[in-house]
Scaffold this motif. Structure first.
Motif, PDB file in Angstrom:
ATOM      1  N   LYS A  87     -16.325   3.957   8.239  1.00 41.17           N
ATOM      2  CA  LYS A  87     -14.974   4.509   8.280  1.00 41.17           C
ATOM      3  C   LYS A  87     -14.939   5.718   9.202  1.00 41.17           C
ATOM      4  O   LYS A  87     -15.741   6.642   9.047  1.00 41.17           O
ATOM      5  N   PRO A 111      -9.060  -7.581  14.027  1.00 38.12           N
ATOM      6  CA  PRO A 111      -9.546  -7.165  12.710  1.00 38.12           C
ATOM      7  C   PRO A 111     -10.258  -8.294  11.970  1.00 38.12           C
ATOM      8  O   PRO A 111     -11.223  -8.053  11.241  1.00 38.12           O
ATOM      9  N   ARG A 161      -2.568   0.156  11.776  1.00 37.70           N
ATOM     10  CA  ARG A 161      -3.810  -0.499  12.221  1.00 37.70           C
ATOM     11  C   ARG A 161      -3.788  -2.000  11.953  1.00 37.70           C
ATOM     12  O   ARG A 161      -4.504  -2.756  12.607  1.00 37.70           O
ATOM     13  N   ASP A 194     -13.867   1.721   3.887  1.00 35.25           N
ATOM     14  CA  ASP A 194     -13.107   1.421   5.113  1.00 35.25           C
ATOM     15  C   ASP A 194     -12.181   0.222   4.909  1.00 35.25           C
ATOM     16  O   ASP A 194     -12.026  -0.281   3.795  1.00 35.25           O
ATOM     17  N   TYR A 195     -11.612  -0.282   6.015  1.00 34.11           N
ATOM     18  CA  TYR A 195     -10.653  -1.388   5.919  1.00 34.11           C
ATOM     19  C   TYR A 195     -11.288  -2.609   5.234  1.00 34.11           C
ATOM     20  O   TYR A 195     -10.614  -3.338   4.503  1.00 34.11           O
ATOM     21  N   HIS A 242       0.809  -1.220   0.000  1.00 31.30           N
ATOM     22  CA  HIS A 242       0.000   0.000   0.000  1.00 31.30           C
ATOM     23  C   HIS A 242       0.836   1.262   0.000  1.00 31.30           C
ATOM     24  O   HIS A 242       0.341   2.341  -0.274  1.00 31.30           O
ATOM     25  N   SER A 284      -5.131  -3.883   9.891  1.00 27.72           N
ATOM     26  CA  SER A 284      -6.480  -4.444   9.785  1.00 27.72           C
ATOM     27  C   SER A 284      -6.762  -5.117   8.441  1.00 27.72           C
ATOM     28  O   SER A 284      -7.587  -6.033   8.365  1.00 27.72           O
ATOM     29  N   VAL A 285      -6.081  -4.701   7.370  1.00 29.35           N
ATOM     30  CA  VAL A 285      -6.453  -5.193   6.052  1.00 29.35           C
ATOM     31  C   VAL A 285      -6.059  -6.654   5.854  1.00 29.35           C
ATOM     32  O   VAL A 285      -6.843  -7.447   5.328  1.00 29.35           O
TER      33      VAL A 285
END
Lengths: 221, 292
Positions: free
Chosen positions: A186, B115, A95, A63-64, A10, A97-98
């Motif tokens: 988000k 997550p 974060r 968002d994620y 990213h 999170s992805v």
């Protein structure tokens, strides 16, 4: 069958993912970004065999999980060629999170806090760091590994020539409308409480807390 | 808001302090909003007679209900949360209880599982969150101060969040809580542990530029925590960073401690102790060595 890797890059700080992927096998770099500011060329210099930039304006507001839907769809498209099941590499900074969300979307096993990965006797062996110990875990592809990119050796390489593929949502079978509903999930800029540390009355109390957190490994030189 | 769940992470059979702090803030929020608070504990096996201190602790710290989720796979973990060992338990409780809010202590393990738990629920996700009640509504932020971000609106969707160490205090609850037992069926593990070695990262003791007088105390502390000295300007990533009053230090770690220094210096830490940095460093070093 030789493993292969799909590195989800990213930003420039994620380039160590490409090096980690190349150590596993043929590596494709996928980036969800409006532009890649030259880091795709550096990814190719690291040995990526293919680089894909995917973007739609709808991705700016999602968002994620919207990003994860998109990346998972891209992984499915890349994996539909009948070659070896992939090891998907994601960054574990900020974060983080992805990567786990991509794993959930793809229904793949995943491991976080990874600081390295190799192929040994046909298995994917990942080093995972938690609570003062680095443990080695063996598994099989397909899987998702979330690497602590800020702890990997930085990448210093010049750009390499080559073609960057540009994909839109239609290429991976998604529409902007399918992502737009995630807009409300988000967080948006909004002043919040200021940071304040937990202040301990004395170092004995601090020491007890650091031990309880698993952060103290006492040793005498 | 109906159900609030807090996942309790254990170390050596005891709840982590950060998990209890998350439970504490969840208690205060749940009381104000009329929610039921569940403490969820993934375990290898249920506690036997005489081992029920865990349940008593969670009740005393605010849980209305304690949900023990047993899973053989948890016994194969290294005590930290990992999706392959704890994910099935988390999926089971989230399916059964449909939480509006699912909280974790912000640990390395939670970074891996929270997550994914959020994605599984289609929830919003906040990392190292603030959770407060403002004007009788739940207010959630990620980040601090002017750079924070928040979820807007009535939050008609579930939220998963991690709560950092030291942000909130413990709460007091009743002496008893309802207990529910769930069991996850056996399954084939995804990853198998094949070896381990000590973490090679040192702890760091940060000494302010030009503070030569701190040298001996800093070295003593570094020896006690298995660390090395570093100047404030050096970027680095360490297991633990202890700053002797230095402001603006560049190193990051799982936890940042500031001993002494002014308010601005202490604000950089997760934990702080006020006082003379050299004296604090020596006292901490001796406390650690004497108890090891």
């Amino acid at each position: 069958m030789k493993p292969r890797a799909i590195a989800l890059v990213h930003r420039e700080d994620d380039l160590p993912l490409v090096r980690a992927g190349v150590a596993l096998g043929d590596t494709v770099v996928v980036s969800v970004a409006p532009d890649t500011s030259g880091w795709m060329e550096r990814a190719r210099a690291l040995g990526a065999v293919r680089s894909v930039r995917l973007w739609d304006d709808a991705l700016a507001a999602t968002d994620y999980l919207g990003i994860a839907y998109t990346l998972a769809a891209a992984v499915r498209v890349l994996g539909a060629d009948g070659q070896a099941p992939p090891v998907v590499l994601a960054g574990d900074a900020d974060r983080a999170s992805v990567g786990p969300a991509v794993a959930e979307r793809l229904g793949m096993p995943h491991l976080g806090n990874v600081v390295g990965a190799t192929v040994e006797d046909g298995k994917i062996v990942a080093q995972r760091r938690t609570r003062g110990v680095v443990r080695r875990f063996a598994g099989a592809a397909p899987c998702v590994l979330c690497l602590l990119t800020h702890e990997l050796e930085p990448v210093h390489v010049n750009a390499a020539a080559g073609e960057e593929e540009t994909w839109t949502l239609s290429r991976i079978g998604l529409t902007a409308a399918e992502l737009s509903y995630r807009r409300r999930f988000k967080p948006v800029p909004s002043p919040g409480p200021p940071h304040a540390p937990r202040v301990f009355d004395n170092v004995a109390a601090l020491a007890e807390r650091l031990r309880a957190d698993g952060l103290i490994m006492t040793g005498k030189k | 808001m109906a159900n609030v769940l807090v996942v309790i992470e254990l170390s050596g059979g005891q709840p982590l302090p950060t998990s209890l702090e998350a439970l504490g803030q969840a208690r205060r929020v749940s009381t104000q909003l009329g929610a039921t608070l569940f403490a969820v504990v993934p375990l290898e096996r249920a506690p036997t007679y005489g081992e029920d201190d865990l349940i008593a602790t969670l009740a005393a710290r605010g849980a209305d209900k304690v949900v023990l989720v047993t899973d053989d796979a948890v016994g194969k973990s290294d005590d930290t949360l990992r999706w392959g060992t704890h994910g099935a338990a988390l999926g089971l409780v989230s399916d059964l209880l449909s939480p509006s809010l699912l909280l974790f202590a912000a640990t390395a393990g939670a970074r891996e599982v929270a997550p994914r738990a959020a994605a599984r629920m289609g929830a919003a996700y906040l990392c190292e969150a603030w959770l407060e009640v403002r004007e009788e509504r739940l207010a959630l932020w990620e980040g601090c101060g002017e750079t924070a971000e928040s979820l807007e609106g009535d939050l008609e969707f579930p939220v998963v969040a991690t709560v950092p160490a030291g942000r909130y205090t413990l709460a007091d609850g009743d002496e008893e809580a309802e207990v529910e037992m769930l069991a996850v069926p056996p399954r084939t593990p995804d990853f198998v542990e094949v070896g381990s070695e000590p973490d090679g990262r040192p702890a760091l003791v940060i000494v302010p530029e030009g503070a030569g007088a701190l040298g001996a105390a800093a070295e003593e502390l570094a020896g006690a925590i298995g660390g090395t000295l570093a100047p404030a300007s050096r970027p680095a990533v360490a297991r633990l960073v202890v700053s002797l009053g230095a402001a603006g230090f560049a190193a990051g770690g799982e936890s940042r401690v500031v001993l002494g220094g002014d308010a601005a210096a202490r604000a950089q830490g997760d934990y702080a102790v006020e006082g003379d940095p050299a004296e604090l460093a020596r006292t901490l070093a001796r406390a650690l060595v004497s108890s090891s």
